[in-house]
Each structure stands twice: as C-alpha cells, then as structure tokens.
Design a protein around this motif. Structure first.
Motif, PDB file in Angstrom:
ATOM      1  N   LEU A 560       0.838  -1.204   0.000  1.00  0.00           N
ATOM      2  CA  LEU A 560       0.000   0.000   0.000  1.00  0.00           C
ATOM      3  C   LEU A 560       0.877   1.260   0.000  1.00  0.00           C
ATOM      4  O   LEU A 560       1.778   1.407   0.838  1.00  0.00           O
ATOM      5  N   ILE A 561       0.585   2.147  -0.924  1.00  0.00           N
ATOM      6  CA  ILE A 561       1.350   3.399  -1.044  1.00  0.00           C
ATOM      7  C   ILE A 561       0.381   4.568  -1.064  1.00  0.00           C
ATOM      8  O   ILE A 561      -0.640   4.541  -1.750  1.00  0.00           O
ATOM      9  N   ILE A 562       0.744   5.611  -0.335  1.00  0.00           N
ATOM     10  CA  ILE A 562       0.075   6.910  -0.467  1.00  0.00           C
ATOM     11  C   ILE A 562       1.120   7.909  -0.938  1.00  0.00           C
ATOM     12  O   ILE A 562       2.190   8.031  -0.331  1.00  0.00           O
ATOM     13  N   VAL A 563       0.832   8.590  -2.032  1.00  0.00           N
ATOM     14  CA  VAL A 563       1.695   9.667  -2.506  1.00  0.00           C
ATOM     15  C   VAL A 563       0.971  10.978  -2.287  1.00  0.00           C
ATOM     16  O   VAL A 563      -0.203  11.118  -2.661  1.00  0.00           O
ATOM     17  N   VAL A 564       1.652  11.927  -1.678  1.00  0.00           N
ATOM     18  CA  VAL A 564       1.034  13.237  -1.415  1.00  0.00           C
ATOM     19  C   VAL A 564       1.974  14.317  -1.947  1.00  0.00           C
ATOM     20  O   VAL A 564       3.160  14.346  -1.622  1.00  0.00           O
ATOM     21  N   GLU A 565       1.439  15.176  -2.800  1.00  0.00           N
ATOM     22  CA  GLU A 565       2.290  16.195  -3.432  1.00  0.00           C
ATOM     23  C   GLU A 565       1.547  17.518  -3.609  1.00  0.00           C
ATOM     24  O   GLU A 565       0.349  17.549  -3.887  1.00  0.00           O
ATOM     25  N   ASP A 566       2.306  18.592  -3.462  1.00  0.00           N
ATOM     26  CA  ASP A 566       1.784  19.939  -3.639  1.00  0.00           C
ATOM     27  C   ASP A 566       1.938  20.325  -5.106  1.00  0.00           C
ATOM     28  O   ASP A 566       2.765  21.161  -5.490  1.00  0.00           O
ATOM     29  N   HIS A 567       1.099  19.712  -5.938  1.00  0.00           N
ATOM     30  CA  HIS A 567       1.227  19.795  -7.403  1.00  0.00           C
ATOM     31  C   HIS A 567      -0.071  19.241  -7.962  1.00  0.00           C
ATOM     32  O   HIS A 567      -0.785  18.505  -7.292  1.00  0.00           O
ATOM     33  N   TYR A 568      -0.381  19.612  -9.181  1.00  0.00           N
ATOM     34  CA  TYR A 568      -1.514  18.962  -9.827  1.00  0.00           C
ATOM     35  C   TYR A 568      -1.211  17.469 -10.009  1.00  0.00           C
ATOM     36  O   TYR A 568      -0.050  17.064 -10.054  1.00  0.00           O
ATOM     37  N   PRO A 569      -2.243  16.634 -10.151  1.00  0.00           N
ATOM     38  CA  PRO A 569      -1.996  15.185 -10.222  1.00  0.00           C
ATOM     39  C   PRO A 569      -1.258  14.739 -11.477  1.00  0.00           C
ATOM     40  O   PRO A 569      -0.601  13.699 -11.468  1.00  0.00           O
ATOM     41  N   GLU A 570      -1.352  15.513 -12.538  1.00  0.00           N
ATOM     42  CA  GLU A 570      -0.747  15.087 -13.798  1.00  0.00           C
ATOM     43  C   GLU A 570       0.749  15.379 -13.824  1.00  0.00           C
ATOM     44  O   GLU A 570       1.173  16.519 -13.682  1.00  0.00           O
ATOM     45  N   GLY A 571       1.531  14.337 -14.034  1.00  0.00           N
ATOM     46  CA  GLY A 571       2.938  14.500 -14.374  1.00  0.00           C
ATOM     47  C   GLY A 571       3.915  14.697 -13.240  1.00  0.00           C
ATOM     48  O   GLY A 571       5.117  14.821 -13.489  1.00  0.00           O
ATOM     49  N   GLY A 572       3.448  14.720 -11.993  1.00  0.00           N
ATOM     50  CA  GLY A 572       4.345  15.001 -10.887  1.00  0.00           C
ATOM     51  C   GLY A 572       4.857  13.766 -10.186  1.00  0.00           C
ATOM     52  O   GLY A 572       5.071  12.708 -10.785  1.00  0.00           O
ATOM     53  N   LEU A 573       5.044  13.890  -8.871  1.00  0.00           N
ATOM     54  CA  LEU A 573       5.579  12.796  -8.062  1.00  0.00           C
ATOM     55  C   LEU A 573       4.691  11.564  -8.131  1.00  0.00           C
ATOM     56  O   LEU A 573       5.177  10.433  -8.245  1.00  0.00           O
ATOM     57  N   GLY A 574       3.380  11.764  -8.051  1.00  0.00           N
ATOM     58  CA  GLY A 574       2.462  10.627  -8.044  1.00  0.00           C
ATOM     59  C   GLY A 574       2.581   9.781  -9.295  1.00  0.00           C
ATOM     60  O   GLY A 574       2.647   8.550  -9.224  1.00  0.00           O
ATOM     61  N   GLU A 575       2.627  10.438 -10.440  1.00  0.00           N
ATOM     62  CA  GLU A 575       2.728   9.676 -11.678  1.00  0.00           C
ATOM     63  C   GLU A 575       4.104   9.051 -11.847  1.00  0.00           C
ATOM     64  O   GLU A 575       4.246   8.001 -12.488  1.00  0.00           O
ATOM     65  N   ALA A 576       5.132   9.679 -11.257  1.00  0.00           N
ATOM     66  CA  ALA A 576       6.457   9.053 -11.264  1.00  0.00           C
ATOM     67  C   ALA A 576       6.435   7.748 -10.471  1.00  0.00           C
ATOM     68  O   ALA A 576       7.000   6.731 -10.887  1.00  0.00           O
ATOM     69  N   VAL A 577       5.755   7.778  -9.327  1.00  0.00           N
ATOM     70  CA  VAL A 577       5.633   6.568  -8.504  1.00  0.00           C
ATOM     71  C   VAL A 577       4.793   5.517  -9.222  1.00  0.00           C
ATOM     72  O   VAL A 577       5.137   4.326  -9.258  1.00  0.00           O
ATOM     73  N   LEU A 578       3.682   5.929  -9.803  1.00  0.00           N
ATOM     74  CA  LEU A 578       2.816   4.993 -10.536  1.00  0.00           C
ATOM     75  C   LEU A 578       3.571   4.319 -11.680  1.00  0.00           C
ATOM     76  O   LEU A 578       3.413   3.114 -11.922  1.00  0.00           O
ATOM     77  N   LYS A 585       2.910  -6.616  -9.259  1.00  0.00           N
ATOM     78  CA  LYS A 585       1.641  -7.145  -8.763  1.00  0.00           C
ATOM     79  C   LYS A 585       1.413  -6.712  -7.327  1.00  0.00           C
ATOM     80  O   LYS A 585       2.361  -6.514  -6.562  1.00  0.00           O
ATOM     81  N   ASN A 586       0.152  -6.569  -6.973  1.00  0.00           N
ATOM     82  CA  ASN A 586      -0.250  -6.379  -5.572  1.00  0.00           C
ATOM     83  C   ASN A 586       0.318  -5.113  -4.934  1.00  0.00           C
ATOM     84  O   ASN A 586       0.627  -5.094  -3.751  1.00  0.00           O
ATOM     85  N   ILE A 587       0.453  -4.069  -5.720  1.00  0.00           N
ATOM     86  CA  ILE A 587       0.805  -2.760  -5.167  1.00  0.00           C
ATOM     87  C   ILE A 587      -0.307  -1.784  -5.541  1.00  0.00           C
ATOM     88  O   ILE A 587      -0.677  -1.655  -6.710  1.00  0.00           O
ATOM     89  N   ILE A 588      -0.859  -1.114  -4.539  1.00  0.00           N
ATOM     90  CA  ILE A 588      -1.946  -0.151  -4.710  1.00  0.00           C
ATOM     91  C   ILE A 588      -1.415   1.241  -4.375  1.00  0.00           C
ATOM     92  O   ILE A 588      -0.730   1.422  -3.362  1.00  0.00           O
ATOM     93  N   VAL A 589      -1.736   2.217  -5.214  1.00  0.00           N
ATOM     94  CA  VAL A 589      -1.268   3.583  -4.978  1.00  0.00           C
ATOM     95  C   VAL A 589      -2.466   4.519  -4.819  1.00  0.00           C
ATOM     96  O   VAL A 589      -3.331   4.596  -5.693  1.00  0.00           O
TER      97      VAL A 589
END
Length: 628
Positions: A560-578, A585-589
C-alpha cells in the motif's frame, strides 16, 4: 572610416564565388534530401561568405576553441548554408553534404551540437539571440577575451517577443562584442513579413533599443565587410547589421517570389545550378582560407568537482525555508569555484539568489522579468564549458520558457534551474503564483534531473550535486520555513530515496516531498498512536525516481502506497511513482494532489483544504488499509 581598407577586387570576387558555392551546395543537398530550405539559405550566402572567410577568427581544426569567435544561426532552417560554409572552410568534404537529413547523419534538418561546430540547437525561432547574449556576456565579463559573437536572425522570427527581450538585455549590458545580423529577405513561410523591406523602420527600432544599426545591401560583399569592421570598432553598445536581402537570390524565376519556402527546387534545380555555376569566376577550390583566432586569450577553466565550501550547519528541528538554503548553497559552491554564476528574473530577494549578488556582484546577472531571455542567456553562458549557471525565479514562471528549456536539452546544455514558491503552500498570493505544473514540465525534458529536497540540508546537497550533473537540472524549493530533518553529515545520492520512521510492522508507505514530506511525517506519528505503522519516504529526486527503493519498501508495507504532493496530479511525483510500480503485482497507490485550480488563503488552510495535510493523509491511510 579611418583605418578601413577596401578589399581588393580579387578578394571580392573570391567571396562572391564562395557565396554562390554555398548556394549550389544548399540546392544539391536539399535536392538529395528532397526537403529543406534552399531559398532561405540563398538570402544569407554573402553574409556567411564574409563571416567565415573574412571576418571571423576561428580554427577549422578545433571549431569550439574557447578563444574563437562564436556564430549562432538563430534561423536554424538555413542549416544547409551553414554546413556548406564549414565544408568550404575544409572541416569536412563537400560530398558529405549529400547526407543532409538522412537518418544517422549529424547533418540534421536544423543544427544540433551532435556536430562539433555547433554550440546550440536552433530552429525553434526566436531563441538564438539570448544564447548569443550569454556567450557575449561571458566573453566580456568573465573570460575578458577578444572573441566576438555573431548571431544571424531571420526577419520572420524577429516577430518573436523573445528577440526583443534579448535585444533589451544586450543593450543594457553594453555587449559591444556582439553583432546581430537581421536577414531581411521580406518573405515569411506563408506570406510576406509585416515590415517587408522597410529598412528604415527596422533601423529606428534597433536604434530605439540602444543598438548601433547599420543598414546594408545584404548581397554586397564590400558593404557587409565594412559593416562588420564598423561593428568591431563600436564601443559601449552592440551592433545590428540590417541586411536587405532576397529569398532565393540568384535563383532565376524563383528569387523574391512567394511559395518557395521550405521546398527543394525539384525540377528547377538543374536550371538554377547551371545559372549559379555560370556566375563563378573560379569554379575550383576556394583560394581564401579561414583565419585563426585573434589571440589564444580565453583562460583555462575547470568546472569539475564543485563542492560546498563548507558543509551544511543546521540544527535538527530548526525552521528553515528550502529557498533560503538554496541561497546559502549558491554562495558556498561559488566560493569553491569562480565560474559558478547566478541569473534571476527580478526575484532575487524571494529566491535568495541575491545571496550571491551580495557575496560577489560580478557573478550575478540580473535578467529582469524576461524569463525566455533568462533561460536563453544561461544556455549561452554554459556553452563551451565556460560557466556553471544557476537560474532562479518562481517555479510557475518557467512555463513561459519551456521552449527554451526543451531546446536546451536538444543543445546538450548544462544549466541548473531552481524554482521557488511551488504549490498551494505559498498561501495568499493565489494560483497565478503557485508552481503546480513545474514537476510535470521538467520531468518531460529529456535528460533532466529533478531534485525536490525535503529540508535545508538536502537542499544544500542537491545544489552541490546539480553543479556536477550533466544536462538540465531542476531543483524545486519551497516558500514556507520547515523543520530540518537531516543531520549535517547525511549523504544524498541522485536516484536514491531516504526512509523515515521505519518498522517491521508498517502497513502503508507514505511518499511525500518538500512540504508534504513534513505533513507525511506528522501523519505517521499520529497513525502510530492508533496502532498503524506508516513508513515515510523522501524521494529526494523525482527524476530519476528510486524505482527499486519504492518497490522494496512498498512490498514491506503490504503493497500500500500513499503519494502526497503539492502539485496537480498530472505529471508530478504521483505519476512518477505509478510508473515505477506499473509492472508490479499487488501494489496499490493512493494519490493525493491538488485537484483543481486553488484559491488564495493561509498556507495551512490551503494545504488542508486541497487534501495535503497530515489529517487528510491519516484519513487516506485508514481508508486504504480498511479497503485492502
């Protein structure tokens, strides 16, 4: 003008011959390629002939010799003419010109530094002059050398605002070692230009911008030679040579006609080449040879192994804004290497680049509120490894210069960009000032290294690493003061994340950066009180992301992963992690980001309202664990 000596008639004829040979080469190479811009090449043939065989000082054996004159072809679509000039100079066989635009050939449709005689990639119009400014500024103020810088601009591209930003910069800094050449051939791509051949208006505009304008017949060898001589003897202001030319000059039934832009001559080629050959007085090898550098007076420069002059010296828990730590780090690396410089867009007291100005004002360049000029100037300053430039302004304002940054990557440029005031955490200034797209932008640039330090110690080390990293780097720094997390001897590496609050019973991995790293740590503490183990990761660099570290730690936390970023969802830290976990297998973000255009307000209110606070992270963690 006193001391100016007219060329001998024989020399004029030789230079005319070279101009027409450049035209012939441009036609034959574009015919082979079945595409290109031979008419745009034709209008600048005499200018290139004079520059490369009369005016410029350079070494054919070493095109990037630091003491040589520089030439920037801003109208990059005329590349075949530039390639032809170098071939005529003897750098490579003229037969190689037939490889123009072929896959695998470095003679590309527009110039790139894959070629050893090209400093920067051009072709996205309007960018060459700012780059030339950077070269000229370094030559005049740092190298203190005799080399001159020449930049050739198309009249069509002079409609770009970036050209006028750069003209203002050159005039303000009195770059008298710079000569700008406007190829006023009257015709754009799809129709005539706005001013056509109104040379008086061009002259008045350049004069108003503080230049020494010289109007010439751009096909008259003697006028061009004399104008360059006048430019070299003009002090305290740059010169603009305004050359009245004709597109397709010496191409019968094509010269000065519309609808010939960007086309090989096709079935007209043989007829035109035959005409050009008939103009040659000496069809054999050129009798004029390129000249060597004026003086080998550019000093030796070493920009390797740059270190902080002293290590970070903070106390754990001390409140320090990472933008402030950037200013401290900038001075420290400047102390260790005299070629570290800073450029800013009138934000120096907010980005803290003013720290270097206070330490050594000669190594700070104010570019004012002209971000395209700011980035272009830095690219020019970095050419031939003469300086290590750091560029700063608010992160959001670099969006204006994305094209310059994109071309900087094509130019293999080594520049370091620092963006402050990122995200909703800046507070009351509101969305126009909030960098919320910057990570996406810089992650999209090929070869760009993206740092996002979590505290002052990490920031100083990020700047040290950036100074030694090839390619473009971007360091994202924040406005709010946040607690120091790391000891002063902490080691940081590009592409290696750091872990906080690790246990063998962690149920979720929280990844945050900058201000959200601190929110994640606070959330982890509160979750622990309720019996939930939450591991916290600081990625340090968003590109490259620590893929192996993310996967390993995620699996240890039950996937289980939670990514939290001070940025719009497109193209930032979250999408880098995704992207990093896409094939696992078996990883949820779960991705927490700013989902809409934000409003003004106090930083803590905005962070909570847009779902980035410790409270919102706690809620997300509990929900995620409950679901899975």
């Amino acid at each position: 003008m006193a001391n100016y000596h007219k060329l001998e008639a024989k020399t004029v004829d030789e230079l005319k011959d070279i101009a027409n040979k450049i035209r012939i080469h441009s036609i034959t190479s574009t015919q082979t390629a079945k595409s290109g811009h031979p008419t745009s090449c034709s209008s600048i043939a005499e200018i290139l002939s004079v520059l490369f065989f009369n005016t410029m000082r350079y070494k054919v054996s070493d095109p990037r010799d630091p003491s040589s004159d520089r030439f920037v072809l801003s109208k990059g679509h005329a590349a075949p003419a530039l390639y032809a000039a170098w071939a005529e100079a003897g750098l490579f066989p003229a037969s190689d010109l037939k490889n123009l635009r072929k896959f695998g050939s470095d003679l590309e449709g527009h110039p790139t530094p894959r070629l050893n005689f090209i400093d920067v990639g051009t072709g996205s119009l309007g960018q060459g002059l700012a780059i030339a400014n950077g070269m000229a500024y370094v030559g005049k103020n740092y190298d203190k050398a005799n080399y001159r810088v020449y930049c050739l601009i198309g009249d069509g591209e002079s409609a770009e605002g970036s050209i006028w930003e750069a003209l203002a910069f050159a005039s303000y800094y009195k770059l008298d070692n710079l000569c700008v050449i406007f190829d006023v051939n009257r015709l754009g791509q799809s129709e005539p230009t706005a001013l056509g051949h109104d040379m008086d208006t061009y002259r008045k505009r350049l004069e108003a911008f503080g230049f020494n304008p010289i109007v010439v017949d751009g096909h008259d060898i003697e006028q061009i030679v004399k104008a360059f001589y006048v430019a070299s003897n003009t002090k305290e202001k740059p010169t603009a040579l305004l050359a009245k030319t004709y597109k397709g000059k010496n191409f019968p039934k094509i010269e000065d006609l519309e609808n010939w832009h960007g086309k090989a001559l096709g079935d007209q080629a043989d007829r035109v080449i035959q005409h050009l050959q008939g103009l040659l007085k000496n069809p054999g090898p050129s009798q004029i040879h390129p000249l060597k550098p004026l003086k080998d007076d550019a000093p030796a420069v070493d920009i390797t192994n740059i270190k902080l002059a002293s290590p970070p010296s903070y106390k754990i828990g001390e409140l320090v804004a990472t933008r402030s730590a950037y200013g401290s780090a900038l001075v420290k690396i400047a102390k260790s290497n005299p070629r570290v410089i800073a450029l800013d867009g009138d934000m120096k007291n907010s980005t803290f680049s003013e720290n270097l100005r206070k330490y050594d004002p000669t190594r700070y360049i104010e570019c004012f509120i002209a971000e395209q000029s700011l980035v272009g100037t830095a690219i020019g300053a970095a050419c031939r490894d003469r300086t290590v430039p750091f560029i700063s302004t608010f992160a959001t304002f670099f969006t204006r210069a994305f094209d310059q940054l994109r071309m900087g990557a094509i130019s293999q440029s080594n520049i370091n960009v620092v963006g402050s005031h990122c995200g909703v955490s800046i507070g009351e200034d509101g969305p126009s000032q909030m960098g919320l797209e910057d990570l996406a932008m810089f992650r999209s640039i090929p070869g760009c290294t993206v740092f996002y330090p979590g505290d002052a110690v990490a920031t100083e080390r990020a700047i040290e690493l950036a100074a030694n990293t090839k390619g473009i780097t971007f360091t994202r720094v924040s406005r709010p003061a946040t607690p120091v997390l790391y000891s002063n001897d902490q080691v940081f590496q590009i592409g290696k994340a750091l872990i906080h609050r690790k246990s063998n019973k962690d149920q979720v991995l929280i990844i945050g950066a900058g201000v959200t790293l601190h929110e994640a740590l606070n959330a982890s503490i509160e979750l622990a009180k309720g019996g939930i183990g939450a591991r916290v990761m600081d990625p340090f660099t968003i590109k490259p992301i620590d893929k192996d570290g993310i996967i390993k730690n995620a699996k240890e936390c039950g996937g289980l992963i939670i990514v939290v970023e001070d940025h719009y969802p497109e193209g930032g830290l979250g999408e880098a992690v995704l992207s990093a976990v896409a094939l696992e297998k078996n990883i949820i973000v779960k991705h927490l980001a700013v989902q809409e255009v934000p409003r003004s307000g106090p930083p803590n209110v905005l962070i909570d309202h847009y779902g980035l606070s410790a409270k919102k992270i706690i809620d997300a963690a509990r929900e995620l664990i409950k679901l899975f």
